[in-house]
Design a protein around this motif. Structure first.
Motif, short mmCIF file in Angstrom:
data_model
loop_
_atom_site.label_atom_id
_atom_site.label_comp_id
_atom_site.label_asym_id
_atom_site.label_seq_id
_atom_site.Cartn_x
_atom_site.Cartn_y
_atom_site.Cartn_z
N MET A 1 30.61 2.52 28.86
CA MET A 1 30.17 3.47 29.87
C MET A 1 28.59 3.25 30.07
SD MET A 1 29.90 7.53 30.43
CE MET A 1 28.47 8.01 29.80
N ASP A 2 28.22 3.00 31.20
CA ASP A 2 26.68 2.64 31.57
C ASP A 2 26.17 4.24 32.17
OD1 ASP A 2 24.27 2.14 33.10
OD2 ASP A 2 25.00 0.00 33.66
N ASN A 3 25.47 4.50 30.90
CA ASN A 3 24.57 5.67 31.08
C ASN A 3 23.91 5.86 32.33
OD1 ASN A 3 25.73 7.27 28.98
ND2 ASN A 3 24.26 6.38 27.37
N GLU A 4 23.05 4.75 32.62
CA GLU A 4 21.90 4.86 33.60
C GLU A 4 23.01 4.96 34.89
OE1 GLU A 4 19.00 2.02 35.96
OE2 GLU A 4 19.22 1.53 33.64
N ILE A 5 24.15 4.22 35.19
CA ILE A 5 24.80 4.66 36.70
C ILE A 5 25.64 5.77 36.28
CG2 ILE A 5 26.95 3.97 37.69
CD1 ILE A 5 26.29 1.12 36.70
N PHE A 6 25.91 6.16 35.44
CA PHE A 6 26.52 7.61 35.27
C PHE A 6 25.50 8.62 35.61
CE2 PHE A 6 27.26 11.40 32.66
CZ PHE A 6 28.59 12.02 33.24
N ASN A 7 24.30 8.55 35.05
CA ASN A 7 23.29 9.82 35.28
C ASN A 7 23.02 9.56 36.76
OD1 ASN A 7 22.93 10.90 32.83
ND2 ASN A 7 21.95 9.34 31.94
N LEU A 8 22.78 8.55 37.30
CA LEU A 8 22.35 8.62 38.83
C LEU A 8 23.48 9.08 39.60
CD1 LEU A 8 21.06 4.89 39.02
CD2 LEU A 8 19.66 6.91 39.31
N ASP A 9 24.84 8.82 39.44
CA ASP A 9 25.78 9.46 39.90
C ASP A 9 25.72 10.92 39.98
OD1 ASP A 9 26.78 7.05 41.36
OD2 ASP A 9 28.47 6.73 40.16
N LEU A 10 25.68 11.45 38.58
CA LEU A 10 25.62 12.82 38.45
C LEU A 10 24.41 13.38 39.23
CD1 LEU A 10 26.64 15.03 36.82
CD2 LEU A 10 25.34 14.42 34.92
N ARG A 11 23.24 12.94 39.27
CA ARG A 11 22.28 13.70 39.92
C ARG A 11 22.40 13.57 41.36
NH1 ARG A 11 16.60 12.37 36.75
NH2 ARG A 11 17.70 12.40 34.52
N LYS A 12 23.12 12.51 42.03
CA LYS A 12 23.47 12.64 43.31
C LYS A 12 24.34 13.54 43.68
CE LYS A 12 24.09 8.00 43.93
NZ LYS A 12 24.69 6.84 44.64
N PHE A 13 25.38 13.77 42.69
CA PHE A 13 26.27 14.86 43.01
C PHE A 13 25.71 16.18 43.17
CE2 PHE A 13 29.39 17.82 41.15
CZ PHE A 13 30.20 17.76 42.06
N LEU A 14 25.14 16.35 41.80
CA LEU A 14 24.26 17.80 41.67
C LEU A 14 23.60 18.17 42.77
CD1 LEU A 14 23.98 17.71 37.95
CD2 LEU A 14 25.46 18.98 39.13
N LYS A 15 22.83 17.19 43.45
CA LYS A 15 21.68 17.26 44.51
C LYS A 15 22.65 17.84 45.82
CE LYS A 15 18.28 15.01 47.38
NZ LYS A 15 17.42 13.91 47.57
N GLN A 16 23.83 16.82 46.04
CA GLN A 16 24.57 17.30 47.15
C GLN A 16 25.13 18.80 47.00
OE1 GLN A 16 28.10 14.89 47.47
NE2 GLN A 16 28.76 15.67 49.41
N VAL A 17 25.63 19.06 45.82
CA VAL A 17 26.21 20.41 45.53
C VAL A 17 25.07 21.40 45.84
CG1 VAL A 17 26.89 22.11 43.60
CG2 VAL A 17 27.74 19.61 43.83
N GLY A 18 23.82 21.39 45.58
CA GLY A 18 22.67 22.15 45.59
C GLY A 18 22.57 22.27 47.18
N VAL A 19 22.48 21.24 47.93
CA VAL A 19 21.99 21.01 49.28
C VAL A 19 22.97 21.93 50.15
CG1 VAL A 19 21.44 19.88 51.16
CG2 VAL A 19 20.34 19.31 49.12
N THR A 20 24.02 21.57 49.99
CA THR A 20 25.23 21.84 50.75
C THR A 20 25.64 23.36 50.25
OG1 THR A 20 26.84 21.06 49.42
CG2 THR A 20 26.30 19.67 51.24
N SER A 21 25.56 23.68 49.21
CA SER A 21 25.95 25.19 48.66
C SER A 21 24.77 26.15 49.20
CB SER A 21 25.87 25.50 47.13
OG SER A 21 26.90 24.59 46.62
N GLN A 22 23.37 25.59 49.28
CA GLN A 22 22.32 26.60 49.99
C GLN A 22 22.93 26.73 51.52
OE1 GLN A 22 18.39 25.57 49.02
NE2 GLN A 22 17.50 26.81 50.39
N ARG A 23 23.08 25.53 52.09
CA ARG A 23 23.36 25.61 53.56
C ARG A 23 24.61 26.57 53.95
NH1 ARG A 23 23.34 20.31 54.88
NH2 ARG A 23 25.61 20.26 54.23
N GLU A 24 25.49 26.51 52.98
CA GLU A 24 26.69 27.31 53.15
C GLU A 24 26.48 28.76 53.04
OE1 GLU A 24 29.80 26.56 54.72
OE2 GLU A 24 28.70 24.66 55.16
N ILE A 25 25.62 29.20 51.98
CA ILE A 25 25.12 30.52 51.45
C ILE A 25 24.34 31.15 52.75
CG2 ILE A 25 24.18 32.26 50.04
CD1 ILE A 25 24.97 30.05 47.60
#
Length: 72
Positions: A1-25
């Motif tokens: 596993m490439d930790n750098e790629i994993f962490n970048l994808d994880l951060r992108k996903f969590l940012k998307q969750v935060g932004v879209t969740s705030q908008r929906e709420i």
């Protein structure tokens, strides 16, 4: 596993969750206010459930969203 790629994808996903969740709420609270469904309510209980298929992860976070004005 490439930790750098994993962490970048994880951060992108969590940012998307935060932004879209705030908008929906915000949209849902706006609709509920317009329909008079929040009259007299001081806060809303909130719950977010995260699931990750493939590793059987389920994580729940709970809290309260205040609808009142902060004291001045």
């Amino acid at each position: 596993m490439d930790n750098e790629i994993f962490n970048l994808d994880l951060r992108k996903f969590l940012k998307q969750v935060g932004v879209t969740s705030q908008r929906e709420i915000e949209l849902a609270v706006g609709r509920a206010l317009a329909e008079g469904k929040l009259d007299g309510m001081k806060s809303l209980p909130v719950r977010m459930v995260l699931t990750v298929d493939g590793i059987d992860l389920t994580h729940e976070v709970t809290g309260e969203l205040s609808l009142d004005q902060p004291p001045q």
